[in-house]
Design a protein around this motif. Sequence first.
Motif, PDB file in Angstrom:
ATOM      1  N   UNK A 265       5.671  45.912  -9.182  1.00  0.00           N
ATOM      2  CA  UNK A 265       5.811  44.653  -9.906  1.00  0.00           C
ATOM      3  C   UNK A 265       5.090  43.487  -9.238  1.00  0.00           C
ATOM      4  N   UNK A 266       4.629  43.694  -8.015  1.00  0.00           N
ATOM      5  CA  UNK A 266       3.900  42.631  -7.333  1.00  0.00           C
ATOM      6  C   UNK A 266       2.466  42.578  -7.834  1.00  0.00           C
ATOM      7  N   UNK A 267       1.996  41.374  -8.180  1.00  0.00           N
ATOM      8  CA  UNK A 267       0.610  41.203  -8.626  1.00  0.00           C
ATOM      9  C   UNK A 267      -0.284  41.170  -7.393  1.00  0.00           C
ATOM     10  N   UNK A 268      -1.257  42.030  -7.357  1.00  0.00           N
ATOM     11  CA  UNK A 268      -2.123  42.156  -6.186  1.00  0.00           C
ATOM     12  C   UNK A 268      -3.449  41.443  -6.439  1.00  0.00           C
ATOM     13  N   UNK A 269      -3.603  40.324  -5.754  1.00  0.00           N
ATOM     14  CA  UNK A 269      -4.837  39.554  -5.856  1.00  0.00           C
ATOM     15  C   UNK A 269      -5.875  40.149  -4.907  1.00  0.00           C
ATOM     16  N   UNK A 270      -7.141  39.962  -5.250  1.00  0.00           N
ATOM     17  CA  UNK A 270      -8.206  40.647  -4.517  1.00  0.00           C
ATOM     18  C   UNK A 270      -9.057  39.676  -3.701  1.00  0.00           C
ATOM     19  N   UNK A 271      -9.027  39.837  -2.403  1.00  0.00           N
ATOM     20  CA  UNK A 271      -9.740  38.963  -1.487  1.00  0.00           C
ATOM     21  C   UNK A 271     -11.259  39.074  -1.645  1.00  0.00           C
ATOM     22  N   UNK A 272     -11.764  40.294  -1.805  1.00  0.00           N
ATOM     23  CA  UNK A 272     -13.218  40.493  -1.929  1.00  0.00           C
ATOM     24  C   UNK A 272     -13.765  39.833  -3.191  1.00  0.00           C
ATOM     25  N   UNK A 273     -12.993  39.893  -4.279  1.00  0.00           N
ATOM     26  CA  UNK A 273     -13.423  39.264  -5.526  1.00  0.00           C
ATOM     27  C   UNK A 273     -13.544  37.755  -5.350  1.00  0.00           C
ATOM     28  N   UNK A 274     -12.591  37.140  -4.645  1.00  0.00           N
ATOM     29  CA  UNK A 274     -12.636  35.693  -4.430  1.00  0.00           C
ATOM     30  C   UNK A 274     -13.825  35.316  -3.557  1.00  0.00           C
ATOM     31  N   UNK A 275     -14.092  36.108  -2.515  1.00  0.00           N
ATOM     32  CA  UNK A 275     -15.244  35.845  -1.652  1.00  0.00           C
ATOM     33  C   UNK A 275     -16.536  35.881  -2.450  1.00  0.00           C
ATOM     34  N   UNK A 276     -16.688  36.894  -3.295  1.00  0.00           N
ATOM     35  CA  UNK A 276     -17.889  37.005  -4.137  1.00  0.00           C
ATOM     36  C   UNK A 276     -17.983  35.843  -5.113  1.00  0.00           C
ATOM     37  N   UNK A 277     -16.840  35.458  -5.673  1.00  0.00           N
ATOM     38  CA  UNK A 277     -16.794  34.334  -6.613  1.00  0.00           C
ATOM     39  C   UNK A 277     -17.253  33.035  -5.949  1.00  0.00           C
ATOM     40  N   UNK A 278     -16.754  32.749  -4.763  1.00  0.00           N
ATOM     41  CA  UNK A 278     -17.135  31.531  -4.050  1.00  0.00           C
ATOM     42  C   UNK A 278     -18.632  31.467  -3.827  1.00  0.00           C
ATOM     43  N   UNK A 279     -19.193  32.559  -3.351  1.00  0.00           N
ATOM     44  CA  UNK A 279     -20.635  32.597  -3.077  1.00  0.00           C
ATOM     45  C   UNK A 279     -21.438  32.433  -4.362  1.00  0.00           C
ATOM     46  N   UNK A 280     -21.019  33.123  -5.413  1.00  0.00           N
ATOM     47  CA  UNK A 280     -21.765  33.068  -6.667  1.00  0.00           C
ATOM     48  C   UNK A 280     -21.706  31.680  -7.291  1.00  0.00           C
ATOM     49  N   UNK A 281     -20.561  30.999  -7.171  1.00  0.00           N
ATOM     50  CA  UNK A 281     -20.431  29.640  -7.708  1.00  0.00           C
ATOM     51  C   UNK A 281     -21.386  28.690  -7.012  1.00  0.00           C
ATOM     52  N   UNK A 282     -21.484  28.793  -5.699  1.00  0.00           N
ATOM     53  CA  UNK A 282     -22.408  27.938  -4.947  1.00  0.00           C
ATOM     54  C   UNK A 282     -23.857  28.267  -5.287  1.00  0.00           C
ATOM     55  N   UNK A 283     -24.172  29.542  -5.404  1.00  0.00           N
ATOM     56  CA  UNK A 283     -25.533  29.938  -5.775  1.00  0.00           C
ATOM     57  C   UNK A 283     -25.919  29.380  -7.141  1.00  0.00           C
ATOM     58  N   UNK A 284     -24.926  29.346  -8.047  1.00  0.00           N
ATOM     59  CA  UNK A 284     -25.183  28.876  -9.408  1.00  0.00           C
ATOM     60  C   UNK A 284     -25.725  27.451  -9.413  1.00  0.00           C
ATOM     61  N   UNK A 285     -25.178  26.611  -8.539  1.00  0.00           N
ATOM     62  CA  UNK A 285     -25.592  25.203  -8.518  1.00  0.00           C
ATOM     63  C   UNK A 285     -26.732  24.909  -7.555  1.00  0.00           C
TER      64      UNK A 285
END
Length: 295
Positions: A265-285
Amino acid sequence: MKKIDDLYATHFVQDNIIYSIDKIRLKSYIDYKTYSDLEFYLRAYHNDKLDYFKISDRIMQFKYNFTIKIGEGKTIYLGFHHNNEKAEDNDGLHNLTVEFNPNKIKQDKILMKILGLSGNWFIKRYDLAMDLQINILDLITDMSGKFNQKIFSNGYDDKTIYYGVGDKRVKIYNKKIESKLDLFGNLTRIEVTREVEDFEVRKAVCLNYDNYFPCVYTNNYMFSFSDYEDKTLLPILYAVQNGYPIRDLSKTYKKKIKSLLEGGYKIKFDNKTVTTLLRKTLYYYFMKNDLVVWW
C-alpha cells in the motif's frame, strides 16, 4: 476536456506517478548596465505585461522587483540587486533572480531574453510535483518528522495539507479543484519544495536528487484474519483511514500501523526518475537554446 499530458512542459510517468517540476528559482549576477537594458526592453516592448513593480529598501528583499504576466496564471518573477549584498562582493555585479513555473511557461520570449543575460546560472529552489490519479481522500500520509502541519478543507475532497517549513516542506492538495481542470478522473498533487545551495546549472549532468520523499499510502487496506487478534489495532487503523494522523499514535501502534501499510500500500517514488527530470528540465531551457556553456 483537457488531456493530462497538456498540463506539463517536461514530465515523466513511472508506475502511474506523473513527475514534473512545478516551480523553479534561478539566480545569476549581472551589472547595472545589463539590468538597465533589460528594464528598458521590458518597458518599451512589454509594458502591458508588467503586472507589478516595486522598489524596496528592506534588507531581506530585492531593490527592484517585477512580476511579468504573460497569460492567465502565467507569471515570471524578477528581482535584481538584493539589499543585503555589496557590489564589491561580486566584482561590481548584483544578484538577478528569476522564478517561474516550467509547466506553464515553456518557450516564452521574455523568459528566454532574461535567461540569455548570463551564461552562468545557479539553482536556488524548485518544487517537485508528483501527481497521482487518486482522490486525496484515498491517501494516508505519514509525516512524523515534520512538526508544522496545517490542514485546510472546504468539504469532502477540496482539501490541502501542509507539512514542514523551508527545505523539504510538503504540500498535498486536490490539483483538479485547485486549478479548475476540466479533466476526467481524479488528480492529487504531492509537492516537495527543495532549497539548493547555488548549484550551477552548467553542471546539471552532476545534479542528483537525494532520495527524499514523503511517506504516502493508498487507503485500501484489506483486513486479514490475523488482524482480528489485536482488538485495539482495528479501530486505530479505521481512524487512520479516516484522517487520524499516524504521527499522533503511540510508538507501538505507529509501528504496527506502518507495518500493515508497508506491504502493498505504500506508494514508491522513484529517485532516478526525479534526477532525470531535473536534468531534462534544465536542458530544455538552457542547452536547447545555447544559453550556458556546459561541462
